[in-house]
Design an enzyme around this catalytic site. Structure first.
Site, PDB file in Angstrom:
ATOM      1  N   HIS A   1      13.310  37.531  45.597  1.00 49.29           N
ATOM      2  CA  HIS A   1      13.445  38.815  44.896  1.00 49.29           C
ATOM      3  C   HIS A   1      14.792  38.952  44.191  1.00 49.29           C
ATOM      4  O   HIS A   1      15.691  39.632  44.698  1.00 49.29           O
ATOM      5  CB  HIS A   1      13.247  39.967  45.885  1.00 49.29           C
TER       6      HIS A   1
ATOM      7  N   GLU B   1      15.561  40.809  41.830  1.00 50.22           N
ATOM      8  CA  GLU B   1      15.856  42.219  41.504  1.00 50.22           C
ATOM      9  C   GLU B   1      16.523  42.924  42.682  1.00 50.22           C
ATOM     10  O   GLU B   1      17.368  43.793  42.477  1.00 50.22           O
ATOM     11  CB  GLU B   1      14.575  42.943  41.041  1.00 50.22           C
TER      12      GLU B   1
ATOM     13  N   CYS C   1       7.508  37.275  43.456  1.00 53.75           N
ATOM     14  CA  CYS C   1       6.786  37.491  44.720  1.00 53.75           C
ATOM     15  C   CYS C   1       5.264  37.502  44.504  1.00 53.75           C
ATOM     16  O   CYS C   1       4.690  36.472  44.199  1.00 53.75           O
ATOM     17  CB  CYS C   1       7.292  38.757  45.418  1.00 53.75           C
TER      18      CYS C   1
END
Ligand code: MN
Length: 260
Positions: A235, A237, A131
């Protein structure tokens, strides 16, 4: 007295020898420095830490610092670097005035992230961005950003910032022949999306390896000249936190490269 001191010294020596040691290039888990976020605090969201650990790395937080000597000292200790999400980057760094639609900036973090990206690469460490991470890497190496996709690309039919960004939201197309494709496969995949800025002018030497259907850059990499840089706009994660390990191989790439 003297005898006790000698026994204590021998004990300390034995104990330190018995403890597992991490040496550069060994098969032991590499130390992954994660760039901190925050204002008045240096923090890393737990999901980044968990994803790095699940991929086999030992996460350590690199606090927000503007002293380049301190950044260099930390880079000597870590085996790889992950740069995480956050605020908009001051467009001053890529030669533009701020548009009304630009979001909040964090001047101290801009200084830190841009220095960390350049210094990590100069120190020959593998570098991964997520990001704001991909955006900071792009700006650090001479690229620019869309300050606000909705207002600057009004014809785009894709919303890039939705809810909390956990669930896969739009398609991305991963370019064949890229390192990213070797990790997760080429062609269409679903990715989450939680950003209103994106890479505009791609920094020299970087290859775009995934795009959204509206052309927005969703991943790039640079492997020229011995560099090892791989970054994504979405993202992984958050997806991992939500139980979707589709992009865990990107974290595993960072750990594998950090062993070298
Ligand atoms: Mn997106």
């Amino acid at each position: 007295m003297k005898r006790i001191a000698i026994i204590a010294a021998v004990c300390a020596l034995l104990c330190s020898c018995a403890a597992p040691r991490r040496t550069a290039g060994s098969a032991a888990a590499p130390l992954i420095g994660i760039s901190a976020a925050g204002e008045g605090v240096s923090r890393v969201a737990q999901n980044y830490i968990d994803a790095v650990a699940a991929a086999g790395g030992v996460p350590v937080i690199i606090p927000i610092m503007t002293d380049s000597l301190a950044i260099a000292a930390i880079l000597e200790k870590v085996d790889g670097v992950l740069m995480i999400g956050g605020e908009d980057i001051d467009p001053h760094y890529y030669g533009e005035a701020a548009l009304p639609e630009m979001g909040s900036i964090n001047a101290r973090r801009d200084t830190f992230d841009l220095a960390l990206a350049r210094m990590a690469v100069r120190a020959r460490k593998p570098l991964m961005g997520i990001c704001r991470g991909i955006q900071a890497i792009n700006v650090a190496f001479g690229g620019s950003l869309w300050q606000d996709i909705p207002s600057q690309q009004p014809l785009s039919q894709i919303r890039h910032k939705v809810a909390d960004g956990e669930s896969p939201f739009h398609d991305i197309t991963v370019a064949s022949g890229s390192v990213l494709a070797r990790l997760v496969g080429s062609g269409r995949m679903r990715a989450n999306s939680y950003h209103h800025q994106a890479v505009k002018k791609v920094a020299p030497g970087f290859v775009v390896t995934a795009t959204a259907p509206d052309g927005v850059v969703e991943a790039f990499e640079r492997f020229s000249g011995g560099d090892r840089i791989l970054a994504v706009q979405f993202h992984p994660e958050k997806m991992f936190e939500a139980g979707d390990a589709s992009f865990l191989p990107v974290f595993e790439w960072l750990i594998q490269e950090s062993r070298k």
